[in-house]
Design a protein around this motif. Structure first.
Motif, mmCIF file in Angstrom:
data_model
loop_
_atom_site.group_PDB
_atom_site.id
_atom_site.type_symbol
_atom_site.label_atom_id
_atom_site.label_comp_id
_atom_site.label_asym_id
_atom_site.label_seq_id
_atom_site.Cartn_x
_atom_site.Cartn_y
_atom_site.Cartn_z
ATOM 1 N N LYS A 1 1.069 -1.370 -0.399
ATOM 2 C CA LYS A 1 -0.023 0.087 -0.118
ATOM 3 C C LYS A 1 0.800 1.200 0.344
ATOM 4 O O LYS A 1 0.620 2.218 -0.505
ATOM 5 N N ASP A 2 1.825 1.019 1.088
ATOM 6 C CA ASP A 2 2.509 2.400 0.781
ATOM 7 C C ASP A 2 3.729 2.617 -0.083
ATOM 8 O O ASP A 2 3.405 3.835 -0.818
ATOM 9 N N LYS A 3 3.929 1.841 -0.940
ATOM 10 C CA LYS A 3 4.445 1.561 -2.059
ATOM 11 C C LYS A 3 3.724 2.775 -3.154
ATOM 12 O O LYS A 3 4.318 3.593 -3.853
ATOM 13 N N GLN A 4 2.699 1.805 -3.472
ATOM 14 C CA GLN A 4 1.244 2.205 -4.689
ATOM 15 C C GLN A 4 1.417 3.446 -4.006
ATOM 16 O O GLN A 4 0.688 3.960 -5.215
ATOM 17 N N THR A 5 0.757 3.801 -3.504
ATOM 18 C CA THR A 5 0.059 5.344 -3.184
ATOM 19 C C THR A 5 1.482 6.231 -3.174
ATOM 20 O O THR A 5 1.348 7.454 -3.561
ATOM 21 N N PHE A 6 2.364 5.851 -2.744
ATOM 22 C CA PHE A 6 4.066 6.966 -3.136
ATOM 23 C C PHE A 6 4.066 7.071 -4.747
ATOM 24 O O PHE A 6 3.793 8.022 -5.234
ATOM 25 N N LEU A 7 4.007 5.627 -5.154
ATOM 26 C CA LEU A 7 3.771 6.123 -6.581
ATOM 27 C C LEU A 7 2.874 6.764 -7.340
ATOM 28 O O LEU A 7 2.824 7.508 -8.395
ATOM 29 N N ILE A 8 1.316 6.861 -7.242
ATOM 30 C CA ILE A 8 0.664 7.731 -7.105
ATOM 31 C C ILE A 8 0.659 8.953 -6.826
ATOM 32 O O ILE A 8 0.426 10.057 -7.441
ATOM 33 N N ALA A 9 1.248 9.333 -5.641
ATOM 34 C CA ALA A 9 1.491 10.392 -5.991
ATOM 35 C C ALA A 9 2.941 11.557 -6.689
ATOM 36 O O ALA A 9 3.218 12.493 -6.998
ATOM 37 N N ALA A 10 3.865 10.761 -6.965
ATOM 38 C CA ALA A 10 4.739 10.335 -7.596
ATOM 39 C C ALA A 10 4.298 11.417 -8.900
ATOM 40 O O ALA A 10 4.501 12.094 -9.623
ATOM 41 N N SER A 11 3.133 10.675 -9.691
ATOM 42 C CA SER A 11 2.469 10.474 -10.633
ATOM 43 C C SER A 11 2.055 11.791 -10.842
ATOM 44 O O SER A 11 1.392 12.215 -12.294
ATOM 45 N N LEU A 12 1.013 12.192 -10.005
ATOM 46 C CA LEU A 12 0.637 13.486 -9.642
ATOM 47 C C LEU A 12 1.256 14.604 -9.293
ATOM 48 O O LEU A 12 0.423 15.703 -9.308
ATOM 49 N N ALA A 13 2.217 14.604 -8.863
ATOM 50 C CA ALA A 13 3.322 15.418 -8.235
ATOM 51 C C ALA A 13 3.273 16.811 -9.081
ATOM 52 O O ALA A 13 2.959 17.805 -8.839
ATOM 53 N N ASN A 14 3.389 16.696 -10.323
ATOM 54 C CA ASN A 14 3.604 17.510 -11.796
ATOM 55 C C ASN A 14 1.966 18.031 -12.260
ATOM 56 O O ASN A 14 2.157 18.835 -13.377
ATOM 57 N N ILE A 15 1.436 18.296 -11.856
ATOM 58 C CA ILE A 15 -0.413 17.790 -12.026
ATOM 59 C C ILE A 15 -0.778 19.288 -11.845
ATOM 60 O O ILE A 15 -1.402 19.958 -13.094
ATOM 61 N N GLY A 16 -0.202 20.127 -11.454
ATOM 62 C CA GLY A 16 0.398 21.613 -10.699
ATOM 63 C C GLY A 16 0.527 22.294 -12.378
ATOM 64 O O GLY A 16 0.202 23.376 -12.187
ATOM 65 N N LYS A 17 0.924 21.394 -13.262
ATOM 66 C CA LYS A 17 1.921 22.579 -14.452
ATOM 67 C C LYS A 17 1.187 22.511 -15.327
ATOM 68 O O LYS A 17 1.420 22.995 -16.143
ATOM 69 N N PHE A 18 -0.113 22.128 -15.363
ATOM 70 C CA PHE A 18 -1.170 21.906 -16.142
ATOM 71 C C PHE A 18 -1.632 23.715 -15.998
ATOM 72 O O PHE A 18 -1.918 24.462 -17.267
ATOM 73 N N PHE A 19 -1.401 24.325 -14.434
ATOM 74 C CA PHE A 19 -1.374 25.233 -14.843
ATOM 75 C C PHE A 19 -0.820 26.482 -15.269
ATOM 76 O O PHE A 19 -0.688 28.012 -15.094
ATOM 77 N N ILE A 20 0.474 26.544 -15.682
ATOM 78 C CA ILE A 20 1.546 27.406 -15.914
ATOM 79 C C ILE A 20 1.243 27.523 -17.683
ATOM 80 O O ILE A 20 1.588 26.149 -18.424
ATOM 81 N N PRO A 21 1.859 28.196 -18.189
ATOM 82 C CA PRO A 21 1.724 28.660 -19.445
ATOM 83 C C PRO A 21 2.282 27.827 -20.773
ATOM 84 O O PRO A 21 3.652 27.534 -19.376
ATOM 85 N N SER A 22 2.137 27.052 -21.573
ATOM 86 C CA SER A 22 3.473 26.372 -22.020
ATOM 87 C C SER A 22 4.821 26.871 -22.303
ATOM 88 O O SER A 22 5.355 26.524 -22.688
ATOM 89 N N LYS A 23 3.760 28.978 -22.895
ATOM 90 C CA LYS A 23 5.227 28.891 -23.362
ATOM 91 C C LYS A 23 6.605 29.353 -21.916
ATOM 92 O O LYS A 23 7.501 29.743 -22.376
ATOM 93 N N ILE A 24 5.750 29.220 -20.619
ATOM 94 C CA ILE A 24 7.327 29.344 -19.734
ATOM 95 C C ILE A 24 6.892 27.986 -19.155
ATOM 96 O O ILE A 24 9.292 28.260 -19.417
ATOM 97 N N LEU A 25 6.427 27.377 -19.219
ATOM 98 C CA LEU A 25 7.242 26.076 -19.030
ATOM 99 C C LEU A 25 8.442 25.381 -20.368
ATOM 100 O O LEU A 25 9.197 25.145 -19.293
#
Length: 385
Positions: A245-269
């Motif tokens: 459980k700890d491993k899988q939830t940790f990996l889910i967190a890793a997979s979603l850690a950059n979801i906030g980058k959707f809110f940053i304009p592509s021209k900046i990223l």
């Protein structure tokens, strides 16, 4: 349900949260306003109810509506690639019905003038709902309070009868759009959510952690397909002997850690030159948006905590929350440190990838400056050297 292997998962709850991130892409490309996918879901549900769909169908039409623009991040325009990518991604989600090709054909029009040329009843009904709702909100912005905008929408829908939309679809729209509250709901996110939740049954299902990871990894692919963060985190989780459980939830967190980058304009990223102060400030905000998205998902409290602190350092010099060592658990620190290593050895638009040796020299300096844990850096060397 085996809590060591599964979690309760509600697809629409998950997608309502994720839709705010996906909408940021459509805002950038097509200038839609906030809560676009929620308005598409609201209108699609209105239509589906008029067509007497049962509870499973209503749940799925809501999910499809919230997913309708998932292909846009890669395609950057609504064309055949957009529809095919959307279908590929959406096929990985656990729907309740056997409806097929809904996202693929959601840009079809009743007269055959859509992307794939399907005509009339050849177009799945669910796809017709999405085409109707998405077309209206993209072309007119249903959230506008301007009465002239409303008149233009009604004129457009009437003129589009038997060309873009079926007669049945048009008649249903005119029936429920006569009520003033319909237009007022479209202007308010909370009213949209109230209607959506009141229309749906709670179809929470036990889902294996691996299956949740498969879903969350889609968003990792969309934002940074070149990153090996998930696989690197998996190796570190094994090194630390995390239980299942700890491993899988940790990996889910890793997979979603950059979801906030959707809110940053592509021209900046994707900027190759040095960032200006304002641009750098915008990028530093992305973990804040990650937290904003993930905090709305039931059962994701720990995942949200680990994912949203990926840029925090133990000396309080990180961002955007300025946390310090006592606020950061092993998993917080491990995800941050693994992310730094992964980022350094990954090629970016503005620099070449560092070698492992160069990356570890940089990380040694970070640990000597007491920004990250020296012990974790040494463990990373054991695993990746």
């Amino acid at each position: 349900m085996d809590k060591k292997k599964e979690m309760l998962f509600n697809l629409n709850n998950f997608l309502l949260a994720m839709s705010t991130a996906l909408d940021e892409v459509e805002k950038e490309v097509y200038k839609v306003s906030c809560f676009h996918s929620k308005r598409v879901a609201y209108l699609a549900l209105k239509l589906a109810k008029e067509f007497n769909f049962e509870k499973e169908g209503l749940s799925d039409i809501c999910s499809f509506a919230l997913l309708h623009n998932i292909g846009l991040k890669k395609s950057l325009k609504k064309g055949k690639a957009y529809c095919l990518l959307g279908e590929e991604y959406s096929s990985r989600f656990p729907f309740l019905t056997d409806e097929k090709n809904i996202i693929k054909y959601h840009c079809e029009y009743y007269d055959g003038s859509g992307i794939f040329g399907l005509k009339g009843d050849e177009i799945p009904l669910f796809s017709q709902f999405l085409a109707f709702a998405d077309t209206l909100d993209t072309k007119f912005d249903l959230s506008k309070k301007d009465i002239n905008n409303r008149k233009e929408i009604l004129e457009f829908v009437k003129k589009s009868e038997n060309t873009l939309f079926s007669t049945d679809m048009v008649e249903c729209f005119f029936e429920f759009s006569e009520v003033e509250s319909f237009w007022l709901d479209l202007q308010n996110e909370q009213e949209l959510l109230t209607y959506i939740f009141s229309s749906l049954f709670d179809f929470s299902i036990p889902l294996k952690f691996e299956d949740v990871l498969s879903l969350s990894s889609i968003f990792h692919e969309l934002i940074d397909n070149n990153s090996n963060l998930i696989s690197n985190c998996s190796k570190m989780a094994d090194f630390y002997n995390f239980d299942h459980k700890d491993k899988q939830t940790f990996l889910i967190a890793a997979s979603l850690a950059n979801i906030g980058k959707f809110f940053i304009p592509s021209k900046i990223l994707e900027k190759k030159d040095t960032l200006e102060l304002n641009e750098y400030t915008q990028i530093k905000a992305y973990p804040y948006y990650t937290k904003k998205v993930l905090s709305n998902i039931i059962g994701f409290s720990d995942i949200n905590n680990w994912a949203s602190t990926i840029q925090e350092f133990i000396d309080k010099s990180g961002y955007p929350f300025c946390l310090e060592g006592k606020d950061l658990s092993l998993k917080n620190r491990l995800l941050t440190t693994t992310n730094i290593y992964t980022s350094l050895i990954t090629e970016k638009t503005y620099r070449a990838a560092f070698s492992k040796e160069e990356a570890f020299k940089i990380m040694d300096k970070l640990s000597n400056d007491k920004r990250v844990d020296k012990s974790i850096v040494e463990d990373l060397k054991s695993v990746f050297s």
